[in-house]
Scaffold this motif. Structure first.
Motif, mmCIF file in Angstrom:
data_model
loop_
_atom_site.group_PDB
_atom_site.id
_atom_site.type_symbol
_atom_site.label_atom_id
_atom_site.label_comp_id
_atom_site.label_asym_id
_atom_site.label_seq_id
_atom_site.Cartn_x
_atom_site.Cartn_y
_atom_site.Cartn_z
ATOM 1 N N TRP A 123 35.992 -16.128 21.171
ATOM 2 C CA TRP A 123 35.957 -15.108 20.164
ATOM 3 C C TRP A 123 36.347 -15.491 18.978
ATOM 4 O O TRP A 123 35.761 -14.848 17.909
ATOM 5 C CB TRP A 123 36.911 -13.928 20.741
ATOM 6 C CG TRP A 123 36.346 -13.118 22.012
ATOM 7 C CD1 TRP A 123 36.734 -13.094 23.182
ATOM 8 C CD2 TRP A 123 35.561 -11.965 21.639
ATOM 9 N NE1 TRP A 123 35.904 -11.969 23.716
ATOM 10 C CE2 TRP A 123 35.315 -11.316 22.883
ATOM 11 C CE3 TRP A 123 34.795 -11.603 20.391
ATOM 12 C CZ2 TRP A 123 34.384 -10.627 23.148
ATOM 13 C CZ3 TRP A 123 34.061 -10.426 20.793
ATOM 14 C CH2 TRP A 123 33.939 -9.965 22.118
ATOM 15 N N ALA A 124 37.270 -16.355 18.724
ATOM 16 C CA ALA A 124 37.529 -16.881 17.507
ATOM 17 C C ALA A 124 36.201 -17.679 16.740
ATOM 18 O O ALA A 124 36.177 -17.526 15.633
ATOM 19 C CB ALA A 124 38.637 -17.811 17.345
ATOM 20 N N ALA A 125 35.743 -18.536 17.528
ATOM 21 C CA ALA A 125 34.628 -19.063 17.055
ATOM 22 C C ALA A 125 33.305 -18.329 16.532
ATOM 23 O O ALA A 125 32.566 -18.488 15.666
ATOM 24 C CB ALA A 125 34.031 -20.436 18.027
ATOM 25 N N GLY A 126 33.174 -17.157 17.551
ATOM 26 C CA GLY A 126 31.984 -16.612 17.394
ATOM 27 C C GLY A 126 31.846 -15.184 17.547
ATOM 28 O O GLY A 126 30.709 -14.591 17.422
ATOM 29 N N GLY A 127 33.194 -14.662 17.808
ATOM 30 C CA GLY A 127 32.998 -13.204 18.117
ATOM 31 C C GLY A 127 32.622 -12.366 16.741
ATOM 32 O O GLY A 127 31.837 -11.341 17.225
ATOM 33 N N LEU A 128 33.189 -12.598 15.775
ATOM 34 C CA LEU A 128 32.905 -11.966 14.429
ATOM 35 C C LEU A 128 31.209 -11.710 14.426
ATOM 36 O O LEU A 128 30.780 -10.807 14.113
ATOM 37 C CB LEU A 128 33.448 -12.464 13.422
ATOM 38 C CG LEU A 128 34.008 -11.457 12.382
ATOM 39 C CD1 LEU A 128 35.041 -10.656 12.887
ATOM 40 C CD2 LEU A 128 34.355 -12.227 10.970
ATOM 41 N N GLY A 129 30.764 -13.026 14.377
ATOM 42 C CA GLY A 129 29.374 -13.382 14.451
ATOM 43 C C GLY A 129 28.700 -12.364 15.007
ATOM 44 O O GLY A 129 27.551 -11.669 14.915
ATOM 45 N N LEU A 130 28.922 -12.471 16.667
ATOM 46 C CA LEU A 130 28.379 -11.749 17.402
ATOM 47 C C LEU A 130 28.345 -10.137 17.222
ATOM 48 O O LEU A 130 27.258 -9.459 17.306
ATOM 49 C CB LEU A 130 29.004 -11.957 18.731
ATOM 50 C CG LEU A 130 28.258 -11.916 19.913
ATOM 51 C CD1 LEU A 130 27.173 -12.774 19.981
ATOM 52 C CD2 LEU A 130 29.122 -12.158 21.053
ATOM 53 N N ILE A 131 29.397 -9.927 16.820
ATOM 54 C CA ILE A 131 29.544 -8.267 16.469
ATOM 55 C C ILE A 131 28.743 -7.847 15.388
ATOM 56 O O ILE A 131 28.112 -7.020 15.003
ATOM 57 C CB ILE A 131 31.022 -7.966 15.972
ATOM 58 C CG1 ILE A 131 31.872 -7.992 17.499
ATOM 59 C CG2 ILE A 131 31.132 -6.431 15.724
ATOM 60 C CD1 ILE A 131 33.291 -7.821 17.485
ATOM 61 N N ALA A 132 28.722 -8.733 14.449
ATOM 62 C CA ALA A 132 27.971 -8.592 13.082
ATOM 63 C C ALA A 132 26.420 -8.525 13.358
ATOM 64 O O ALA A 132 25.742 -7.559 13.114
ATOM 65 C CB ALA A 132 28.057 -9.688 12.037
ATOM 66 N N ALA A 133 26.173 -9.504 14.351
ATOM 67 C CA ALA A 133 24.702 -9.379 15.044
ATOM 68 C C ALA A 133 24.247 -8.190 15.528
ATOM 69 O O ALA A 133 23.032 -7.300 15.190
ATOM 70 C CB ALA A 133 24.476 -10.697 15.864
ATOM 71 N N LEU A 134 25.403 -7.763 16.228
ATOM 72 C CA LEU A 134 25.023 -6.367 17.262
ATOM 73 C C LEU A 134 25.087 -5.281 15.977
ATOM 74 O O LEU A 134 23.961 -4.579 16.174
ATOM 75 C CB LEU A 134 26.060 -6.078 18.076
ATOM 76 C CG LEU A 134 25.860 -5.400 19.183
ATOM 77 C CD1 LEU A 134 25.153 -6.382 20.264
ATOM 78 C CD2 LEU A 134 27.267 -5.094 19.907
#
Lengths: 336, 433, 237
Positions: free
Chosen positions: B83-94
């Motif tokens: 989540w720390a590594a890519g959580g933000l990006g994932l949510i942004a992508a969503l």
């Protein structure tokens, strides 16, 4: 030069495979669309009919190979194809007599026939697996390539090679012959015209003295032939594995619906639309774009829209778009 | 009279399962019971759609798989590094993805029909897609780089797995809503193809999106709502009880666990069955059947047919989702590679048709009976084949091939059963009242 | 009086096992005649014709063609016996060309059909010009000509038309009636159901006025047009 290289790369990885795949889908979709036009239901057993016809062809091919019959540079399977077609024809005619005829006489709703075809699908799938097993089978022989990449490079002096597998060439030629024969039959012969008449207006066809049972039988024969040809070509080009034919059901139905269910010309167009979209959307464009775009714009990534694992998603998306915006398909089909 | 016949039918199936326990083993019998319960629930869901409303859903596999996905997302431990590594990006992508879809919708609405609309919408969609990929890809790469041998995914919420059952239903319902919105207005064959396609796509996503639930690398060792065999075998009290009853502790622990599952599943089945019965006999259920029998008339009477269909499509799919979550819980692992349409879609259809479409008890009976046959056709076929081939030479190729092919007889048998029922008893074993 | 060429005699019956729609209704046509069935909506006009053609259950009475009892024959077999029928709707193969429509009309024949096709083209010259066009693309009146032409291809001994002018403009209607008279002049008896009673009776040799599935008035077209009761009750004065 850059442009030519790009075009050759495009041909090699997109155009040639898509044309071959499109021909296979078109043959499959023709079968689905004919059944829909004449018997008025979506035949879920079509993929397994393809598998069955291809299986018979594979078995006869093996027998021929074992006694030393060969077709020179061409695959022996082409010699075995008529036997495969005969096997599939026998199979579908028997199925029709034992299964579908009953519901036709009862004038059952189409959806009941679809469920019946699910039962047939199970049985055919089982038969194929019992006879030849669920595994991948090898039956291709003869010359592997029509043009080898290296030969092409030497011939043209381009950096990019163009390889055309002989199976691809055979696929396109065979499909073209099959389609030409089919259209000649449908448009020029009395029986073919009576099939179109029956598909167009069943009641009037009956009034005109057209025998429905004969029309249905002829349809099954043609469908079995088309399915077998499609199945064998696909098997030669990729490989023969019973389950893949079941999976082909989706792109085949997508092709038939996109083209307009019940419309043979539409089925062919639909087959190519689906095949080209699948190949183009799952192809990594880096190489081609590298040739075509100026160096400054050269892409860093693969420029692949979707991974190849999602190729079914592509046919599905096209299907949905067409259904939403043009429910009768690109060519006007029978379905409203 | 009719009641006696129905009770008799259930008794026959129960008898078959008990016979399995006596001849083969009680372990196998309980396995059949557990999967039979799950099958019955799936059949209940499909029956809701087909029997009540005449909706032709051949995407059951997709909803079942979504239920399975829910178990991982709910019960496995969260992977905080991911989540720390890519959580933000994932949510942004969503968010980007949703925005792109909304923007496409607006473009279609605002632009005049014709070429302009097509070009505009395509441009927004394609441009948006690249934007989405630009955000999404690095996030996924980051997540999948975290401890790939064991994790490489975002993990779950670390909640009890029982919660995954309703959530699996919700997930399936969400997917059903999207499909229903687009495809329910279409003819029945088109709905069939659409659902067939969406099921394949759901499986493709689960196989390939490793960040979600590890794809084909599978998630194993899921949480359990019941005791573990190992723990039981180490509990002195349990071992005592087992020996008292005359079982060896290993068998007893295995039976105990399976029986616990049976109780849980039975509870779910009973609740769903009661609800299905109540709704079948409610004004809502009667209206559903009225719509099924004559859509045009119902529409003329002012019923919003598409809306009703959407309701029941979502409900039925949710039930399949619940059953899917239960099945993955029972398996203790999520293996996206094992989902096959013949097994998870078409077999359920055989259950509904054979049991009796439009009758909830029929669906339940079909679920148990067909599952029993699915399991037992193979040993039965083996036995028959051995007798048939007993006259042949030990090493005859045909004999070996025949014995080998028995494994594939079950598909053939299921097809045969379906066709026989459709022909001679088209309304199923327990017909609609 | 000798027996008419085609007669549906005292027919009683309805669709399938449904209620009776016809009650002892008699319809006949003789050689060289045009017979017209008229009547108010729901009188069973089309039903009477379909009964003659074998498309519903005739429980009582009989149908005879040229003296032969054909009551139990299927519509298809009646076509073989020489009856030509043009349904009211869906009476062409819309996706097929005009020529193919005619060809399909002659499906039961195994001899040379070119001469018959020429005769049809002579009767309906517009069809000759449009022979290679899909019939579905033609105008309403032209489609009806295709429909009649298709039925003529079997060289029927009697032609039955179910509301041939339904849904066409008055000008086209007049033209269609002219064509029908021409067909009759070739010697084929014609039995037709018509909504436009006045025009139909004007060209009719014999008229049947049906009310509630039974014969109300029968006579020559002229007599019926002159009959004050017929005029009052449904020709509108």
């Amino acid at each position: 030069m850059e442009f030519l290289n790009g075009f050759v790369a495009l041909s090699n990885f997109v155009l040639v495979p898509a044309i071959a795949y499109g021909s296979q889908l078109a043959l499959g979709a023709l079968g689905v669309t004919l059944i829909y036009g004449i018997l008025r239901f979506s035949n879920f057993a079509h993929g397994d009919t393809m598998a069955f016809g291809a299986m018979v062809t594979v078995l006869v091919t093996w027998a021929m190979q074992s006694i030393g019959i060969s077709f020179g540079p061409l695959p022996t399977a082409l010699l075995a194809l008529p036997f495969g077609i005969a096997g599939a024809v026998l199979m579908v005619l028997m199925t029709d007599k034992m299964v579908y005829k009953f519901y036709r006489e009862k004038k059952s709703k189409p959806v009941i026939l679809v469920i019946v075809s699910m039962g047939v699908m199970f049985m055919m799938n089982g038969i194929v697996r019992v006879i030849i097993g669920p595994n991948e089978q090898q039956f291709r022989d003869g010359e592997r390539f029509l043009i080898k990449a290296r030969e092409f490079k030497n011939m043209t002096g381009l950096d990019e090679g163009l390889a055309i597998k002989s199976t691809q060439a055979i696929t396109v030629v065979t499909a073209a012959i099959a389609v030409a024969l089919l259209f000649w039959f449908l448009n020029k012969t009395r029986t073919g015209k009576s099939m179109r008449a029956y598909s167009d207006n069943e009641d009037l066809a009956l009034l005109s003295g057209i025998n429905p049972e004969r029309v249905v039988a002829v349809t099954w024969i043609i469908v079995a032939a088309l399915a077998t040809i499609a199945g064998v070509l696909y098997g030669l080009d990729k490989s023969f594995k019973p389950f893949t034919y079941f999976q082909l059901l989706l792109p085949i139905f997508a092709s038939a619906i996109v083209g307009g269910l019940g419309n043979p010309l539409g089925a062919i167009a639909g087959g190519f639309v689906v095949a080209f979209s699948e190949v183009m959307i799952t192809y990594a464009w880096k190489k081609v774009l590298g040739y075509w775009l100026p160096d400054t714009l050269e892409p860093s990534g693969l420029v692949q829209l979707l991974s190849t694992d999602y190729k079914f998603a592509v046919s599905f998306m096209i299907l949905i778009v067409v259904l939403l915006f043009r429910p009768t398909g690109l060519f006007k089909g029978k379905a409203y | 009279m009719e009641r006696t016949k129905n009770i008799g039918l259930f008794a026959i199936v129960a008898g078959l399962i008990i016979l399995t326990g006596m001849i083969q083993s009680w372990n196998s019998a309980l396995l059949i019971v557990n999967m039979g319960l799950i099958s019955a629930i799936m059949a209940l869901g499909v029956n809701l759609q087909w029997g009540f409303a005449g909706l032709f859903n051949v995407g059951v596999m997709g909803f079942v798989a979504l239920g399975g996905l829910a178990t991982v997302l709910v019960s496995s431990d969260p992977v905080s590094e991911a989540w720390a590594a890519g959580g933000l990006g994932l949510i942004a992508a969503l968010v980007v993805g949703i925005l792109v879809i909304v923007a496409t919708g607006i473009t279609i609405k605002k632009l005049p029909a014709g070429k302009m609309r097509l070009i505009g919408a395509t441009a927004v969609l394609v441009g948006g897609f690249f934007l989405y990929r630009a955000v999404f890809d690095p996030a996924v790469a980051a997540i999948e780089a975290i401890n790939p041998a064991l994790q490489g995914n975002i993990g779950g919420l670390g909640l009890p797995i029982l919660l995954a059952w309703p959530i699996g239903g919700v997930l399936a319902a969400g997917a059903a809503w999207i499909i229903g919105k687009t495809a329910l207005g279409l003819r029945s064959d088109y709905l069939a193809i659409a659902t067939l396609g969406i099921a394949e796509i759901i499986i493709a996503v689960m196989k390939n999106e490793d960040w979600l639930a590890r794809g084909v690398k599978n998630v194993i060792g899921l949480d359990r709502p019941v005791a573990r065999e190992v723990d039981l075998q180490q509990s002195a009290e349990f071992v005592d009880k087992a020996t008292q009853w005359g079982f060896d502790p290993v068998t007893a622990s295995s039976l105990y666990v399976k029986f616990s599952y049976s109780l849980l599943f039975t509870a779910v089945l009973v609740v769903l069955l009661v609800m299905a019965q109540l709704s079948l006999n409610s004004p809502w259920g009667r209206m559903m059947r009225a719509i099924r029998d004559n859509e045009v008339a119902a529409e003329a009477m002012g019923k919003n047919v598409t809306r009703r269909h959407l309701q029941i499509f979502i409900l039925g799919s949710a039930i399949c989702g619940i059953a899917g979550a239960m099945m993955t819980t029972l398996d203790g692992q999520l293996t996206p590679g094992t989902y096959q349409p013949l097994r998870y879609t078409f077999l359920i259809w055989v259950m509904v048709i054979v049991g009796g479409s439009g009758n909830n008890f029929g669906a339940v009976l079909g679920g148990f009976l067909i599952w029993f046959l699915w399991v037992q056709v193979e040993p039965l076929g083996q036995w028959i084949m051995t007798i048939v081939t007993s006259g042949m030479a030990e090493d005859s190729a045909l004999r070996l091939h025949l014995l080998d092919s028995v494994a594939h007889m079950r598909l053939f048998t299921m097809g045969l059963i379906l066709l026989l029922v459709l022909r001679f008893s088209p309304r199923g074993l327990i017909p609609e009242k | 009086m000798s027996e008419p060429f085609l007669i549906g005699d005292c027919m009683t019956g309805g669709y399938g096992n449904g209620p009776d729609i016809l009650h002892g209704c008699t319809i006949a046509v003789d050689k060289g005649e045009i017979a017209v069935i008229v009547g108010p909506n729901g009188a069973g006009k089309s039903t009477a014709m379909k009964a003659v053609f074998g498309m519903l259950n005739v429980r009582d009475g009989s149908v005879r063609l040229d003296g032969e009892d054909i009551t139990s024959l299927s519509p298809q077999n009646r076509v073989v016996k020489g009856m030509g029928f043009v349904p009211q709707t869906n009476n062409i193969f819309a996706s097929m060309t005009v020529e193919e429509n005619l060809e399909m009309g002659a499906f039961i024949r195994n001899d040379d059909i070119r001469q018959t096709m020429e005769q049809v083209y002579d009767l309906f010259p517009i069809l000759r010009d449009k022979r290679n066009q899909p019939a579905g693309e033609l105008s309403g009146g032209q489609r009806q000509q295709v429909a009649v032409g298709r039925a003529l291809m079997t060289q029927p001994k009697v032609l039955m038309l179910d509301e041939p002018t339904a849904g066409v403009s008055p000008i086209v209607m007049d033209e269609l009636f002219d064509r029908i008279i021409e067909v009759a002049r070739t010697g084929i008896p014609i039995l037709m159901v018509e909504q436009n009673a006045r025009q139909a009776l004007e060209i009719a040799d014999k008229g049947y006025v049906l009310v509630q599935g039974a014969n109300a008035h029968t006579g020559s077209g002229k007599d019926l047009l002159a009959d004050p009761e017929v005029r009052r009750s449904f020709l509108g004065g």
